[in-house]
Structures are given as C-alpha cells and as structure tokens.
Design a protein around this motif. Structure first.
Motif, PDB file in Angstrom:
ATOM      1  N   PHE A  69       0.802  -1.222   0.000  1.00 13.72           N
ATOM      2  CA  PHE A  69       0.000   0.000   0.000  1.00 13.72           C
ATOM      3  C   PHE A  69       0.835   1.273   0.000  1.00 13.72           C
ATOM      4  N   TYR A  70       2.052   1.198   0.498  1.00 13.83           N
ATOM      5  CA  TYR A  70       2.924   2.368   0.475  1.00 13.83           C
ATOM      6  C   TYR A  70       4.250   1.997  -0.175  1.00 13.83           C
ATOM      7  N   PRO A  71       4.228   1.757  -1.491  1.00 12.00           N
ATOM      8  CA  PRO A  71       5.477   1.321  -2.131  1.00 12.00           C
ATOM      9  C   PRO A  71       6.583   2.362  -2.040  1.00 12.00           C
ATOM     10  N   ARG A  72       6.208   3.621  -1.773  1.00 14.24           N
ATOM     11  CA  ARG A  72       7.256   4.642  -1.645  1.00 14.24           C
ATOM     12  C   ARG A  72       7.615   4.898  -0.190  1.00 14.24           C
ATOM     13  N   GLY A  73       7.165   4.035   0.704  1.00 12.02           N
ATOM     14  CA  GLY A  73       7.578   4.145   2.093  1.00 12.02           C
ATOM     15  C   GLY A  73       6.456   4.583   3.009  1.00 12.02           C
ATOM     16  N   ALA A  74       6.540   4.112   4.252  1.00 11.10           N
ATOM     17  CA  ALA A  74       5.488   4.408   5.218  1.00 11.10           C
ATOM     18  C   ALA A  74       5.461   5.885   5.585  1.00 11.10           C
ATOM     19  N   ILE A  75       6.575   6.587   5.327  1.00  8.43           N
ATOM     20  CA  ILE A  75       6.624   8.016   5.654  1.00  8.43           C
ATOM     21  C   ILE A  75       5.580   8.774   4.838  1.00  8.43           C
ATOM     22  N   MET A  76       5.143   8.161   3.716  1.00 11.32           N
ATOM     23  CA  MET A  76       4.126   8.786   2.871  1.00 11.32           C
ATOM     24  C   MET A  76       2.780   8.927   3.587  1.00 11.32           C
ATOM     25  N   ILE A  77       2.579   8.103   4.650  1.00 14.44           N
ATOM     26  CA  ILE A  77       1.346   8.205   5.427  1.00 14.44           C
ATOM     27  C   ILE A  77       1.146   9.637   5.875  1.00 14.44           C
ATOM     28  N   PHE A  78       2.235  10.291   6.325  1.00 19.70           N
ATOM     29  CA  PHE A  78       2.109  11.650   6.853  1.00 19.70           C
ATOM     30  C   PHE A  78       1.715  12.628   5.757  1.00 19.70           C
ATOM     31  N   TYR A  79       2.279  12.411   4.558  1.00 15.93           N
ATOM     32  CA  TYR A  79       1.931  13.305   3.454  1.00 15.93           C
ATOM     33  C   TYR A  79       0.460  13.147   3.078  1.00 15.93           C
ATOM     34  N   THR A  80      -0.002  11.865   3.053  1.00 13.50           N
ATOM     35  CA  THR A  80      -1.406  11.626   2.744  1.00 13.50           C
ATOM     36  C   THR A  80      -2.294  12.295   3.777  1.00 13.50           C
ATOM     37  N   LEU A  81      -1.932  12.139   5.061  1.00 11.99           N
ATOM     38  CA  LEU A  81      -2.732  12.744   6.130  1.00 11.99           C
ATOM     39  C   LEU A  81      -2.774  14.259   5.984  1.00 11.99           C
ATOM     40  N   LYS A  82      -1.608  14.841   5.662  1.00  7.09           N
ATOM     41  CA  LYS A  82      -1.516  16.293   5.521  1.00  7.09           C
ATOM     42  C   LYS A  82      -2.442  16.780   4.406  1.00  7.09           C
ATOM     43  N   ALA A  83      -2.393  16.059   3.271  1.00  8.92           N
ATOM     44  CA  ALA A  83      -3.244  16.446   2.136  1.00  8.92           C
ATOM     45  C   ALA A  83      -4.712  16.359   2.522  1.00  8.92           C
ATOM     46  N   LYS A  84      -5.069  15.285   3.275  1.00 11.29           N
ATOM     47  CA  LYS A  84      -6.452  15.103   3.710  1.00 11.29           C
ATOM     48  C   LYS A  84      -6.870  16.266   4.610  1.00 11.29           C
ATOM     49  N   LEU A  85      -5.966  16.642   5.525  1.00 12.34           N
ATOM     50  CA  LEU A  85      -6.256  17.710   6.488  1.00 12.34           C
ATOM     51  C   LEU A  85      -6.523  19.014   5.758  1.00 12.34           C
ATOM     52  N   ILE A  86      -5.668  19.304   4.769  1.00 13.37           N
ATOM     53  CA  ILE A  86      -5.832  20.553   4.018  1.00 13.37           C
ATOM     54  C   ILE A  86      -7.168  20.540   3.291  1.00 13.37           C
TER      55      ILE A  86
END
Lengths: 307, 380
Positions: free
Chosen positions: B347-364
């Motif tokens: 689900f995160y082929p580019r790394g689990a750190i991407m979770i934070f970016y996804t969350l940030k985008a959702k928040l915005i």
C-alpha cells in the motif's frame, strides 16, 4: 587421499549438490519469471517439509505418502504466495519484492513457531524422519558401500531437473516460460498467459524446495526452522556463480560448488589438520575473486541495457 | 460573554500561528535542528519508559535507535546511490567483536576505549573499500549476493578463531571511559541510553550534511542515471567507493554502539546473520527511500510494535493458558512483523513516511471544505 575416501566423498557431495541444485533451480525460475529475488525459497521448502514431518511423526505415515501430501501443500503455498503477495506488488521495485519475500519468511517462521500442538512439536519428539530407502540397503560401487538412498535422491533430483529442462526447451508452455523470462510485458501483449506461468513457476519452485527440504531432513532425522538456511545461501552462491541469465548454469555450479566445498573440507582436515571452516572461507574467497573478473557468472553474459 | 471568548480565541489563534510560523522559519534556516529536537523527544520518551512500569523496554528503544541509524547509512547506499549491500549485519558484528577484543585485551593487551573506537573505524573504512571494489563490476542482484558472500566469509572466519570467541556472544563488562568513570549495563543503563541517543543524533546530522553537500548531489545524479552523471563529469567509481565506505562506517558505529550499550558482543549466527541484514534493508524500504525520519518509522513498525505489544500479549496468553498448554502464540510477533512488511510494500510502495503526506493532504482538503461551508453560512 585414498580412492575409497574419494568415492565416498564424491557420492555424499553428489547428494548434497542435488539438494542445493533443486533449491537453486527454484530460485532461478522465480527470478526469471517474476523478477523477484526469492529469499523465502528455503523457508517455503522447510514449511512444507514440516507438514511431511508432522504426518510421519504423529500419524506414522510412510515417507512416500507424506512427501506426496507435502507436494500438494507446496503447490497450494506457491499459488497463495503468488496471488496474495507477489502479483499485487508487481509494480514495486526489485528491492521491494526482495523485501516482500523477507515478509513471507517472517510469516512462515511465525506460523511454524506457533505451537498449536500440531506442527511445532515435530522437533520435540524422539521420533525421526525416516529415509526414502533404509540405510541398511547399500550398493557396492568401486568397492564402496553407497546407500541406495543417496543414489535415489541423486537420481530423483537429476530426473526432475531433466524433466523441467525438457519442459522449458521443448514444449509450448516451456516456450511461454522462456518468453516470459525474456520480456514479460511483450509476452503478455502477444497473448502468452504470463500470470498463469508466473503462478506455476512459484508453485513448481515451492515443490522443488519441499523435495530438497525432505531429502535434507531425512539425513538429519529431524526438522528445525533453520533446516534450509545453509542450502538457501549455497543456492544463491551457485546461482550467481553460474549466472542468473541461464537455467542450466546455476544447476551445474550447484554441483561443482557442493563438490569443491566437500573436497576442500576433507583435504583441509586430513592433510593440513585445520578447521573445516577455513576451507569454506578459502573457497568462498576464491569464488569472490572469480566473480570480480566474471561479474555475471561463468555461464551468464552481461545484460544489455538502454541508456 | 461569547463575544469576549471569541476575541480571546482569535487572539490566542493569532499568537499560536505566529509562534508556529517563527518555529518554521528557524527550522527551515537550520534544518539540522529538527534532528536535535527529535533526539530530545527520544530522551523524554526514554525517560517515560525508564521510570514507567516496564523499564526493560528501554533496551528495545535503544536498539531501535541504533538500527534506524544503520538503516540510514544503508539508505544512502540504496536510496541515493542505487546500490545494495547484504553485509551490513556481519560488519556490525565484526565491529562489536573488535571493540571487545581491543578493550578487554585478552590477546593484545588493553587499549583505551576511544583509541579502540578509532582503530575499529579505520579498519571499517578498509572493509568498505573492499566491498566497494565488488560494486565496480556488479549491479543489482549480483551485487547483493556478492556482498552476501563477503558477509558470509566474515562470519565463517569469526567462527574459526578463538580471538572472536568462535563467533559466539561474549561479555565485555563495564566500560571505562576516563580514569574512574565506568558505566555498566546493569546500573547505568539510563546514561548509556543518553549516549546512544546523542551519538545517533550526531551521526544523522553528519549524514544529512553529507547529503546536502556536492557529494550528496553527485550520489543523487548517479542514482538517476549513471551515464548522464558520467557525462556531467562525475566519477562514478569514486562515489561508489565513497558510498560504501560511509555506509560501512555507519554500520561499524552501530556495532560499537550496540556493544557499548548491551556490553555483549552478540553471536554471528543468531544476531549478526542474514536475517538482520534483510531486516535493515526492510527498514529502508518500508520506511521510505531517501527519507530520514522514515527509518525510525520503519524500525518502529518492523521491530518496535511486535516487541512492545505482541511479546506482552504472548506472555499473557502463555501465563494464563487460556487454550490449554498446547496453544501458544509464540510466533505471533513474527507473523505480525511479516504482515506489516508485506502491507507496507503493497500500500505504500514509496515508504510508510508517505502516510504523513497523505494525512496532511487530507487535512488541508478538510480545512478547505470547512472554510467553504463557513463562507456559505455567512452568505445566508
């Protein structure tokens, strides 16, 4: 070194080489068809050898029946791994797939360690995994008594690998395997069922690993989680030394490497009276030097890449 | 009343945003500060764990810090250099054993602790050059297996000599730093933890500086296209050597930290084995290539959660014997770690750190929708 000792060592190393060659062929098959470095090859084999061991020890099944059942479970394991793990990750990088196989290793180790009163107890009993043919039955070759079991395992492995080579080279489906190995997207466009071929190669690799696992367990008498770790590492070395680009190179090198290692250990221990570990280190250093000058293996050739 | 409250709230909001903007400005002018802040946070977390109900968990925390640092060294190789190494764990083990040989001094006489560190690091530079030599000829899986060879030879040789206690784990005992100051794992575990956190923070800042320097840019260019980098005048051979030397030295520092903290060397076949090399690689891939904090996240997912959470559940079930003697969940943490690796890659082929970016985008997106709704209410 006496001639008798040479014959005995030769047959022992032939048997071990066959086991390594089976594992190697599985690794190469998977690497060529689904571009994944399969670190889990040994663990999949061990897992299904556990099934056979459980049947033998707790239900008194003969090794033939147990092997048959283990082969069926190995086929299913291969299908499950391909369907659940490898195919959904087909877009991730090569290293990603490599790590995926580490995940599979951890899951299998965990399941084996879960003591449901089933599989885990295999190692705790005094019962043993029997040989295919009892060691009392021997055949005389050059005046040396070689167990029929050793001959059987060697012949079985050679026949199996010969059949797989024949299948790959001569049949329609084998052509599909070769095409998938050389260029998967184009093969799919041409109508080759690459998905089925990838799935089948995982299953066949799992079955080869299982046979290797049971053959090794029958010499040791028991099964532990780390049964095939040594074989797995030797298989990788053989595959790299032979060249991943071919199917036959790794198998030949598995025999050569196995034989050289046994011989050097024997010579190191009898002639120089040194630890056998030193012989291993010496041979591996030699292999590393060979690899430095032939980076793509003895039978392989450098892959051509577009800039 | 409500009006006053609203005014106070907006006042407060204004100040908070002012402070956060200022913090952002400071952080973006000195980006290294974020690693210092992270180190301080780890000290606080460590203190909570140490004074809490199960102080033993501080061991796990220290190991996670060490492994994330080593994984970062590997990330420099894999993410920035496009190279791979499977000899990390044996190199760490060799450094740990080397420290014990030099500090305890059964064979060669005792050496000062800091001098021993220097000797081990210099030796690890040579080791990195040797591995780098292989990388000049090979790539991809061939390089991976060649480095596996290298590590295997190290482990085999260590197992053959009494000097390395036949590759088995050996006790080092309390470490004497200066004169009388000696730290033992039993009494001064908190001080040792502080040393681990401080060293890891310093090494991470060092790696960050290397990557932001022209050297780091060269690594980046080589990882994208070797031929383009060559055309631009970057010596690929030199930077490959450099990448291997840096990652080997970081691995050696990890080994030194391990032996300093645990004061045992660890066995080659049970700790410094292929599985650890693969797990370190998994931390890089699961955490995210080219990311710094991703390494900590990856180590937490693969080692932390199973160790902290599931080991306790297993102990619980075994003690109670809910399902009788035969039912034991001993392998549960392994299964969980494996599943986490598989799911992260799926689900995160580019790394689990991407979770934070996804969350940030959702928040915005959420904020914008809320703002839109507020506007519509105002119109009404």
């Amino acid at each position: 070194m006496t001639f008798e000792a040479f014959i005995t060592t030769f047959f022992i190393s032939l048997r071990h080489g066959s086991i390594v060659a089976l594992a190697t062929l599985g690794i190469v098959l998977i690497y060529r068809t689904s571009k994944a470095t399969n670190f889990a090859q040994g663990m999949i084999g061990t897992f299904n050898a556990y099934v056979a061991g459980y049947l033998m020890i707790h239900h008194g099944a003969s090794i033939w029946v147990a092997t048959l059942v283990a082969l069926i479970t190995a086929f299913i394991t291969g299908v499950i791994i391909d369907k659940l793990f490898i195919r959904p990750a087909s877009k991730s990088s090569a290293v990603g797939k490599q790590i995926m196989t580490l995940g599979i290793i951890l899951i299998l180790v965990g399941i084996m360690n879960m003591n449901f009163g089933l599989i885990g107890r295999v190692t705790n009993t005094n019962n043993r995994v029997t040989r295919f043919i009892p060691t009392t039955q021997t055949v005389s070759i050059f005046g040396q008594n070689i167990p029929w079991d050793t001959v059987f395992v060697t012949v079985l492995a050679m026949v199996l690998m010969g059949a797989i080579f024949w299948f790959i080279q001569k049949t329609r489906w084998g052509l599909g395997v070769r095409v998938t190995a050389s260029n998967e997207p184009v093969a799919r466009l041409m109508g080759v069922p690459t998905r089925t071929i990838t799935m089948l190669s995982w299953s066949v690799a799992a079955m080869l690993g299982t046979i290797a696992g049971i053959a090794l367990a029958s010499t040791q008498g028991g099964i532990t989680v780390g049964l095939l770790i040594g074989v797995q590492i030797s298989a990788f070395f053989a595959a790299v030394l032979g060249g991943f680009q071919t199917f036959h190179g790794p198998v030949i090198m598995a025999y050569v490497l196995g034989f050289t290692l046994r011989m050097s250990r024997y010579i190191m221990m009898t002639v120089f009276a040194q630890s056998s570990v030193l012989a291993d280190a010496l041979i591996y250093t030699l292999v590393l030097v060979v690899l430095y000058f032939m980076p793509y293996g003895i039978f392989g050739k450098a892959p051509v890449r577009k800039v | 009343m409500t009006k006053k409250l609203k005014k106070a709230l907006t006042f407060f909001d204004h100040h908070v945003s002012c402070i956060s903007r200022r913090v952002h400005r400071v952080l973006s002018s000195i980006p290294q500060l974020q690693f210092v802040l992270f180190g301080l946070a780890m000290v606080i977390v460590g203190y909570i764990v140490y004074t809490g109900s199960s102080p033993g968990n501080i061991n796990v925390l220290a190991i996670i810090m060490i492994y994330s640092m080593v994984a970062l060294g590997l990330n420099l190789l894999l993410g920035y250099g496009g190279l791979i190494s499977l000899s990390t764990a044996p190199v760490m083990g060799l450094a740990a054993h080397g420290m014990r040989i030099l500090v305890v001094g059964e064979q060669f006489g005792q050496v000062n602790y800091f001098l021993a560190i220097v000797i081990v690091l210099v030796l690890s530079v040579f080791m990195g050059l040797l591995i780098g030599l292989l990388s000049l000829k090979m790539e991809g899986i061939y390089l991976a297996i060649a480095t596996l060879f290298f590590g295997y030879i190290i482990a085999e040789l260590a197992g053959a000599f009494e000097l390395f206690s036949y590759g088995q784990s050996a006790r080092m005992g309390a470490i004497t730093f200066f004169g009388d100051t000696s730290l033992s794992w039993i009494h001064d575990i908190w001080t040792l933890y502080l040393i681990v956190v401080a060293t890891v923070t310093l090494v991470v800042i060092g790696l960050y500086n290397i990557l932001k320097s022209p050297t780091g840019r060269a690594f980046m260019a080589i990882s994208r296209s070797q031929h383009a980098a060559l055309a631009m005048g970057i010596s690929v051979r030199r930077y490959r050597f450099l990448a291997f030397v840096i990652s080997t030295v970081v691995a050696a520092i990890g080994g030194i930290l391990y032996v300093t903290f645990r004061q045992r060397t660890g066995a080659f076949d049970s700790r410094w084995n292929l599985e650890l090399s693969l797990i370190l690689l998994a931390i890089v891939v699961v955490g995210g290539l080219k990311s710094f904090f991703g390494m900590f996240l990856g180590a937490m997912i693969i080692i932390g959660i199973p160790e902290f959470y599931f080991e306790r559940i297993e102990a619980f079930i075994i003690n109670r014997g809910w399902f009788g003697e035969s039912f034991r969940m001993l392998g549960f943490s392994d299964v969980f770690a494996g599943l986490m690796i598989v799911l992260a890659i799926l689900f995160y082929p580019r790394g689990a750190i991407m979770i934070f970016y996804t969350l940030k985008a959702k928040l915005i997106a959420l904020k914008q929708r809320k703002a839109g709704r507020d506007v519509s209410i105002d119109v009404e």
